[in-house]
Design an enzyme around this catalytic site. Structure first.
Site, PDB file in Angstrom:
ATOM      1  N   GLU A  41       0.829  -1.215   0.000  1.00 26.25           N
ATOM      2  CA  GLU A  41       0.000   0.000   0.000  1.00 26.25           C
ATOM      3  C   GLU A  41       0.862   1.263   0.000  1.00 26.25           C
ATOM      4  O   GLU A  41       0.547   2.239  -0.657  1.00 26.25           O
ATOM      5  CB  GLU A  41      -0.948   0.008   1.215  1.00 26.25           C
ATOM      6  CG  GLU A  41      -2.023  -1.068   1.172  1.00 26.25           C
ATOM      7  CD  GLU A  41      -2.974  -0.905  -0.004  1.00 26.25           C
ATOM      8  OE1 GLU A  41      -3.010   0.180  -0.602  1.00 26.25           O
ATOM      9  OE2 GLU A  41      -3.670  -1.873  -0.342  1.00 26.25           O
ATOM     10  N   TYR A 124      -6.557   5.860   4.901  1.00 25.57           N
ATOM     11  CA  TYR A 124      -6.645   4.893   3.807  1.00 25.57           C
ATOM     12  C   TYR A 124      -5.768   3.665   4.096  1.00 25.57           C
ATOM     13  O   TYR A 124      -6.224   2.512   4.016  1.00 25.57           O
ATOM     14  CB  TYR A 124      -6.222   5.532   2.472  1.00 25.57           C
ATOM     15  CG  TYR A 124      -5.950   4.465   1.454  1.00 25.57           C
ATOM     16  CD1 TYR A 124      -7.003   3.875   0.766  1.00 25.57           C
ATOM     17  CD2 TYR A 124      -4.657   3.990   1.241  1.00 25.57           C
ATOM     18  CE1 TYR A 124      -6.772   2.837  -0.122  1.00 25.57           C
ATOM     19  CE2 TYR A 124      -4.416   2.956   0.358  1.00 25.57           C
ATOM     20  CZ  TYR A 124      -5.472   2.395  -0.321  1.00 25.57           C
ATOM     21  OH  TYR A 124      -5.251   1.357  -1.176  1.00 25.57           O
ATOM     22  N   ASP A 142      -9.847   5.670  -1.764  1.00 27.73           N
ATOM     23  CA  ASP A 142      -8.749   6.312  -2.487  1.00 27.73           C
ATOM     24  C   ASP A 142      -9.334   6.882  -3.776  1.00 27.73           C
ATOM     25  O   ASP A 142     -10.563   6.878  -3.953  1.00 27.73           O
ATOM     26  CB  ASP A 142      -7.605   5.318  -2.760  1.00 27.73           C
ATOM     27  CG  ASP A 142      -8.022   4.206  -3.718  1.00 27.73           C
ATOM     28  OD1 ASP A 142      -9.231   4.115  -4.056  1.00 27.73           O
ATOM     29  OD2 ASP A 142      -7.151   3.433  -4.154  1.00 27.73           O
TER      30      ASP A 142
END
Ligand code: SF4
Length: 364
Positions: A41, A124, A142
């Site tokens: 990520e 996020y 996102d």
């Protein structure tokens, strides 16, 4: 969500089935290891999947666990990140790994509050790691997910406007599949990345087209509103590649001012932001840096090399490198003197690589 509540299970089923059959085979898929998910990520922020893949594999080979990462030196971490850009990500990742080792016994925390306290972990990233690794019920939002939601609801306006972003966040949370939050989040992101793309969405292949208002209204390609881009700023940086008779050069770190920031505060050639007279301004800069006049061999001078272009967010940078041959490299506290051909052994940014390439091609 305007989708009737009784339709939501079917919506979940369709999108999850599509994801099961159509998802891209990526190395961070199918793992529940929070460290691997977290690393993916962070690397994927502002960066394309294809660019991330080799870095991800290399990074995990060198640092297979949080513990291994936490024990590394920052310079080792930056060297593996070199070329991927946005180096604050690597610095934060490293600091967070040390915190995880010190405060969470080497395991990414399960509690949202604790995850959010880690450097570089925002809403996020926390939601992505906790839902995928631990099955926690947090929806991700996102750019990809925001676009899908804006189209499903036919919402106009800039999705990044704070109020609208919060609204999209509530929509994402309402729509989360409670029995499979990790898969659901990945399915929404995958839909946005592969079918519900910014331009020319492929609604004909979309598993949830029947519930999409933008598709029904024929306005899918017009939503959401494109963000107004910041006007580009042009900057010129002059850099000096000093070279002694053994092929050694001199690099410095953390130079003050704009030039240092543009080289991501990694090892770089002495450089300065210039206006028009690049050579003159660079000469002055070198004089100030070394505390004396240019350390050139007699008769030697700054030789202009091929300029290169470089972009960092809204900044368009023209790199104007110069070669300066010296009998002996000057002594400078904190500087390093690697072989020019082995500069890659240090963590350097892409801008520095471009300057080094201009110098080596001149020497070839
Ligand atoms: Fe996106 Fe088209 Fe699917 Fe709507 S129907 S979610 S616009 S791909």
């Amino acid at each position: 969500m305007k989708l009737p509540a009784r339709k939501i299970p079917e919506f979940h089923r369709r999108l999850l089935n599509w994801f099961r059959c159509s998802r891209r085979d990526l190395p961070w898929r199918g793992t529940k290891d929070p460290y691997r998910i977290w690393l993916s990520e962070i690397m994927l922020q502002q960066t394309r999947v294809a660019a991330v893949l080799p870095y991800y594999r290399r990074f995990l080979r060198r640092f297979p666990t949080v513990r291994a990462l936490a024990r590394a030196r920052t310079e080792q971490v930056l060297r593996l990140w070199a070329g991927l850009g946005y180096y604050s990500r690597a610095r934060n990742l490293h600091r967070a790994a040390r915190e995880i080792l010190a405060r969470h016994r080497g395991r990414f925390p399960r509690a949202l509050d604790a995850a959010l306290e880690l450097p570089g972990v925002g809403r996020y990233t926390a939601a992505a790691v906790l839902s995928i690794a631990y099955g926690s019920p947090y929806a991700v939002l996102d750019g990809n997910v925001a676009r899908v939601l804006a189209r499903l609801e036919a919402l106009g306006g800039d999705p990044r406007a704070p109020q609208r972003w919060n609204h999209l966040h509530s929509l994402a949370q309402d729509l989360l599949a409670p029995h499979a939050p990790g898969h659901w989040n990945q399915a929404m992101m995958e839909l946005g990345a592969t079918l519900c793309t910014p331009r020319a969405p492929r609604c004909d292949a979309c598993p949830v087209a029947r519930w999409c208002r933008a598709y029904q209204l024929g306005i899918a390609g017009k939503l959401p509103l494109a963000r107004r881009k910041r006007a580009p700023v042009q900057i010129r940086i002059a850099a000096a590649v000093l070279l002694d008779r053994r092929g050694r050069t001199l690099v410095v770190k953390d130079s003050a001012g704009d030039a240092g920031a543009l080289f991501s505060r990694m090892w770089q050639f002495p450089a300065v932001k210039v206006s028009r007279r690049a050579e003159e301004e660079l000469t002055q800069h070198l004089g100030a840096l070394f505390g004396r006049a240019l350390p050139s061999e007699e008769g030697n001078h700054l030789v202009p090399l091929v300029a290169a272009r470089h972009s960092v967010t809204f900044r368009e940078i023209i790199l104007s490198p110069f070669l300066l041959r010296v009998a002996r490299l000057p002594e400078l506290e904190g500087a390093r003197t690697p072989l020019l051909t082995e500069l890659d052994r240090l963590p350097v940014s892409n801008a520095t690589r471009k300057i080094a390439a201009a110098a080596t091609s001149q020497l070839a």
